[in-house]
Design a protein around this motif. Structure first.
Motif, PDB file in Angstrom:
ATOM      1  N   THR A  12     -32.059  41.506 -32.899  1.00 12.72           N
ATOM      2  CA  THR A  12     -31.008  42.043 -33.753  1.00 12.72           C
ATOM      3  C   THR A  12     -29.726  42.080 -32.942  1.00 12.72           C
ATOM      4  N   GLU A  13     -28.588  41.947 -33.608  1.00 11.43           N
ATOM      5  CA  GLU A  13     -27.299  42.043 -32.935  1.00 11.43           C
ATOM      6  C   GLU A  13     -26.723  43.435 -33.092  1.00 11.43           C
ATOM      7  N   CYS A  14     -26.095  43.948 -32.030  1.00 10.87           N
ATOM      8  CA  CYS A  14     -25.389  45.222 -32.086  1.00 10.87           C
ATOM      9  C   CYS A  14     -24.215  45.072 -33.046  1.00 10.87           C
ATOM     10  N   THR A  19     -23.924  42.181 -28.939  1.00 12.04           N
ATOM     11  CA  THR A  19     -24.969  41.861 -27.974  1.00 12.04           C
ATOM     12  C   THR A  19     -26.323  41.799 -28.665  1.00 12.04           C
ATOM     13  N   GLY A  20     -27.179  40.885 -28.223  1.00 11.91           N
ATOM     14  CA  GLY A  20     -28.534  40.808 -28.753  1.00 11.91           C
ATOM     15  C   GLY A  20     -29.349  42.011 -28.313  1.00 11.91           C
ATOM     16  N   ILE A  21     -30.150  42.539 -29.242  1.00 18.04           N
ATOM     17  CA  ILE A  21     -30.961  43.725 -28.954  1.00 18.04           C
ATOM     18  C   ILE A  21     -32.426  43.365 -29.161  1.00 18.04           C
ATOM     19  N   GLY A  24     -37.103  47.122 -31.184  1.00 12.92           N
ATOM     20  CA  GLY A  24     -37.437  48.478 -30.764  1.00 12.92           C
ATOM     21  C   GLY A  24     -36.438  49.091 -29.795  1.00 12.92           C
ATOM     22  N   GLU A  25     -35.396  48.355 -29.420  1.00 12.69           N
ATOM     23  CA  GLU A  25     -34.411  48.851 -28.456  1.00 12.69           C
ATOM     24  C   GLU A  25     -33.083  49.235 -29.101  1.00 12.69           C
ATOM     25  N   SER A  26     -32.995  49.199 -30.421  1.00 15.58           N
ATOM     26  CA  SER A  26     -31.736  49.525 -31.097  1.00 15.58           C
ATOM     27  C   SER A  26     -31.707  50.996 -31.494  1.00 15.58           C
ATOM     28  N   LEU A  33     -26.591  49.520 -36.555  1.00 15.39           N
ATOM     29  CA  LEU A  33     -27.515  49.358 -35.445  1.00 15.39           C
ATOM     30  C   LEU A  33     -26.714  49.069 -34.184  1.00 15.39           C
ATOM     31  N   LEU A  34     -26.968  49.846 -33.135  1.00 14.66           N
ATOM     32  CA  LEU A  34     -26.214  49.734 -31.897  1.00 14.66           C
ATOM     33  C   LEU A  34     -27.132  49.491 -30.707  1.00 14.66           C
ATOM     34  N   CYS A  35     -26.596  48.798 -29.689  1.00 17.71           N
ATOM     35  CA  CYS A  35     -27.306  48.664 -28.420  1.00 17.71           C
ATOM     36  C   CYS A  35     -27.196  50.003 -27.685  1.00 17.71           C
TER      37      CYS A  35
END
Length: 131
Positions: A12-14, A19-21, A24-26, A33-35
């Motif tokens: 997923t993109e922030c 930035t690519g995420i 499960g890390e967003s 959705l954020l990094c």
């Protein structure tokens, strides 16, 4: 929400920085959705008026010989050369965004090297020792 396939994982993109995420890390904030870095920026913005940070910054200068970043040096040089300036002027001259300026300036304020002040409805930034 844009997703990209990298290897076998769907990334997923922030929504703020692009930035690519990893899955499960967003983090979700106000429907976006954020990094991790962008999430920390919105949840804990830098505070310029923080007495404890001032104490720690001044202590680290004395004990550790703290060095400024290149951006912090550029901000100080600009203020020395031009005197008080508004954030928009500084960010335009240095080609940085508001978040980059605020992060760098917060440290300068804590070290009592630069400060902000209001003049009418406008906020200006200057060297700590200047009016």
């Amino acid at each position: 929400m844009e997703q990209k396939l990298q290897g076998r994982k769907l990334m997923t993109e922030c929504n703020k920085c692009g930035t690519g995420i990893e899955p499960g890390e967003s983090y979700e904030f106000q429907g976006k959705l954020l990094c991790e870095d962008c999430y920390m920026d919105v949840m804990n913005p830098p505070k310029t008026c923080d007495p404890w940070a001032v104490h720690l910054a001044k202590s680290s200068i004395i004990q550790d010989g703290f060095q400024l970043t290149a951006l912090q040096e550029e901000i100080l040089s600009l203020l020395k050369e031009h005197g008080p300036m508004q954030m928009e002027e500084i960010t335009a001259k240095l080609e940085i965004n508001e978040a980059e300026f605020r992060n760098a300036f917060a440290t300068l304020r804590h070290m009592e090297l630069a400060r902000g002040f209001k003049k009418g409805d406008n906020v200006y930034y200057t060297l700590f020792s200047q009016e």
